[in-house]
Write an enzyme that holds these catalytic residues in place. Sequence first.
Site, PDB file in Angstrom:
ATOM      1  NE  ARG A  36      -4.281   1.621   2.207  1.00 52.30           N
ATOM      2  CZ  ARG A  36      -4.495   2.544   3.159  1.00 52.30           C
ATOM      3  NH1 ARG A  36      -3.680   2.639   4.189  1.00 52.30           N
ATOM      4  NH2 ARG A  36      -5.555   3.345   3.091  1.00 52.30           N
ATOM      5  CB  ILE A  85      -5.966   5.725  -0.823  1.00 55.30           C
ATOM      6  CG1 ILE A  85      -5.755   4.206  -0.913  1.00 55.30           C
ATOM      7  CG2 ILE A  85      -5.302   6.285   0.437  1.00 55.30           C
ATOM      8  CD1 ILE A  85      -4.269   3.785  -1.050  1.00 55.30           C
ATOM      9  CB  SER A  86     -10.975   2.923   0.134  1.00 56.22           C
ATOM     10  OG  SER A  86     -11.617   3.468  -0.992  1.00 56.22           O
ATOM     11  CD  GLN A  87     -11.506   1.929   7.585  1.00 53.09           C
ATOM     12  OE1 GLN A  87     -12.583   2.457   7.268  1.00 53.09           O
ATOM     13  NE2 GLN A  87     -11.332   1.309   8.729  1.00 53.09           N
ATOM     14  N   PRO A  88      -8.293   0.381   4.349  1.00 54.52           N
ATOM     15  CG  PRO A  88      -6.068  -0.081   4.927  1.00 54.52           C
ATOM     16  CD  PRO A  88      -7.122   0.987   5.010  1.00 54.52           C
TER      17      PRO A  88
END
Length: 203
Positions: free
Chosen positions: A30, A53-56
Amino acid sequence: MANIETLIHSLQAEGIENTAVLEAMRAVPRERFMDPKYAYENAAFAIESGQTISQPYIVALMTSLLLDVSIPVKKVLEVGTGSGYQAAILAQLVPQVYSIERIELLYNQARIRLLGEMNYQNIELLYGDGYEGWPEHAPYDGIIVTAAAEEIPQTLLKQLRPSGRLIIPIGRAGNTQTLKIVTNGHTEDVSFVAFVPLRTGIN
Ligand code: SAH
């Protein structure tokens, strides 16, 4: 210090059980998609052009939901390439990934990152308006939208194979939205999420 193992651990604690998805999260660095300092925090982060960027956890959840179907998932469409991280996770799991981005700068950065530096052979990117989908490659076994729409885009549903899933946050930007799964015309609510808005046209 957050690292990939602490991140995987927190994903499991939050209920992500699909081991293939967890392996994909382990495999994709990431830090190549965002500020490396925060790459293994389980949080969304700002990227260029006011996007995120989205949360994992959300990436893992949406990916698990997309794959949890009765048909083989060979071809998926993502709307909202952004950093390219979600596309890279999908590419670990699915033979062919298509992804659309409406901001030219982000599209170009994702192209360099995913297709150049990281050399993914099974991702194709499009600079365009994801509301239109990508009809040339339809039907898709699954479609994932990583920005919030106010209503379910019918154009995308038309590009979905029967029994395939559309995973999409629905609601107004700025508030929380509801993550929804649409399968065979039936809609199911999953959880509350917070995404940047799905916008029309290109930029
Ligand atoms: N999946 C991304 C998350 C990006 S945030 C990641 O893993 O990093 C949402 C993205 O959707 C933004 O980059 C935004 O520009 C894009 N977007 C918004 N509306 C869109 C549309 N109509 N078509 C394509 N992309 C869109």
